[in-house]
Design a protein around this motif. Structure first.
Motif, PDB file in Angstrom:
ATOM      1  N   ARG A 131      36.635  45.034  30.506  1.00 21.13           N
ATOM      2  CA  ARG A 131      37.608  46.039  30.089  1.00 21.13           C
ATOM      3  C   ARG A 131      37.261  47.442  30.568  1.00 21.13           C
ATOM      4  N   ARG A 162      52.181  40.129  26.819  1.00 14.88           N
ATOM      5  CA  ARG A 162      51.674  39.640  28.099  1.00 14.88           C
ATOM      6  C   ARG A 162      52.842  39.551  29.058  1.00 14.88           C
ATOM      7  N   GLU A 177      43.385  42.128  31.729  1.00  9.47           N
ATOM      8  CA  GLU A 177      43.346  40.999  30.803  1.00  9.47           C
ATOM      9  C   GLU A 177      43.725  39.688  31.493  1.00  9.47           C
ATOM     10  N   HIS A 178      44.782  39.719  32.301  1.00  7.63           N
ATOM     11  CA  HIS A 178      45.221  38.494  32.959  1.00  7.63           C
ATOM     12  C   HIS A 178      44.184  37.986  33.962  1.00  7.63           C
ATOM     13  N   GLY A 238      40.981  38.480  33.583  1.00  7.14           N
ATOM     14  CA  GLY A 238      39.736  38.219  32.863  1.00  7.14           C
ATOM     15  C   GLY A 238      38.605  39.119  33.306  1.00  7.14           C
TER      16      GLY A 238
END
Length: 366
Positions: free
Chosen positions: A341, A295, A335-336, A338
């Motif tokens: 995908r 991350r 991803e960060h 949210g």
């Protein structure tokens, strides 16, 4: 009511490519490309060019890596006939277009700038082709005073620990991030590759509709995931089509001013792009000294503070764009935030297909 002299707005943009993948044009130095992109941005404003140029007080340039300029803003200002009092050129870093747009907007909001140019460009394709033919670009009339071939700084190779570990090239570093992210998400190698291939196939489709794209040839997910002739494995799990393509000739420019000045110049309201704000953070450039590899603490912090400052939620955005040199970066952004995908965080088509003019890539996105 907000003072219109303090509201920063983008009023003109321009970007271009010279040649394309597999079909190079005659060699052109970055300054020429940047000047042409700037002329396009000035025209895009729809206002009198001479009046606008006479008001330019700021020129901020993204560092050009393919050719060295001691004073790129000064050279550009001389060509334009602009007398900018605030000029600067960044260090190396793909975050600089966003950071400088934020700085320019800050200066306009605080009344220290009125009309600003933000510019960048590369001609690595021209440089590479010229040297392959045994031609020094300087012999073609490229600017050498001030300017010349780029200088090499050993510190750009990374920390001593990174050099000992062989982690000195982006093609080695980003796969490390990718593999760690996949582990933390519980993905197998195949799932990681499939996500990259589907994501980059969508990027390829976007690039195919972008007139400034370096490689607009449509690539399918199978084309991207399958290593072989023309798509060799570079560093697992990234075959060539998942790697940035820096050998491009591309440039971009953006004109920023205040809402009051834009209206005084006669810019139509539906031609204004309001700059709401931004945030930035940094991490140690020594990758092996970072606490986490799956991350980005700096990315997460920048996103959090930007959302807080603008009172927005991730789902509010119609457009999301990432500096997409390798698949892990847009994946981290998704991803960060949210986001689902299957989100496609690009407006240009990514480094692999739109092209990767190094530090100025996201200026094309702007």
């Amino acid at each position: 009511m907000t003072d219109p002299t303090r509201v920063p707005v983008v009023i003109g943009v321009g970007d271009l490519r010279s040649g394309r993948a597999g079909s190079p044009a005659d060699p052109r130095e970055p300054l020429d490309l940047i000047h042409e992109a700037t002329a396009s941005a000035l025209t895009d404003t729809g206002v009198d060019r001479d009046d606008l140029v006479s008001r330019i007080d700021t020129i901020r340039a993204i560092k050009t890596a393919s050719w060295s300029y001691d004073d790129l803003p000064g050279l550009l200002g001389e060509r334009l006939g602009a007398r900018a009092v605030h000029t600067s050129t960044t260090p190396i870093g793909g975050h600089w277009p966003a950071a400088l747009l934020d700085r320019i907007a800050h200066d306009i909001a605080h009344g220290t700038s009125s009309v600003a140019l933000l510019v960048g460009g590369e001609a690595q394709a021209s440089v590479t082709n010229a040297f392959k033919k045994g031609t020094d670009p300087a012999s073609l009339g490229w600017t050498t005073a001030p300017g010349g071939p780029p200088a090499f700084d050993p510190d750009d190779l990374g920390s001593p620990a990174m050099q000992r570990a062989g982690m000195i090239a982006p093609t080695r570093v980003y796969p490390l991030f990718e593999n760690r992210l996949s582990h933390e998400l519980g993905h197998t190698r195949e799932q990681s590759i499939d996500w990259s291939a589907e994501l980059y196939a969508a990027f390829s489709e976007i690039a195919g509709n972008n007139p400034a794209a370096w490689n607009p040839t449509l690539r399918t997910a199978d084309d991207i995931r399958t290593a072989g002739p023309g798509n060799r494995m570079v560093t697992d799990p990234y075959p060539l089509l998942c790697n940035a393509m820096p050998f491009v000739d591309q440039a971009a420019a953006v004109v920023v001013t205040s809402l009051a000045t834009a209206r005084e110049l006669g810019v139509a309201d539906d031609h204004l792009l309001y700059v709401w704000g931004g945030a930035g953070a940094t991490e140690t450039p020594d990758v092996l000294a970072r606490a986490e590899l799956g991350r980005s603490a700096a990315l997460a912090d920048s996103l959090r503070r930007t959302l807080e400052a603008t009172d927005l939620r991730p789902g509010d955005f119609d457009i999301v764009d990432a500096y997409s040199c390798f698949p892990v970066v847009p994946k981290l952004l998704v991803e960060h935030l949210g986001l689902p995908r299957d989100t496609v965080p690009s407006v240009t088509g990514g480094h692999s297909f739109f092209g990767g003019p190094l530090n100025s890539y996201t200026l094309h996105s702007v």
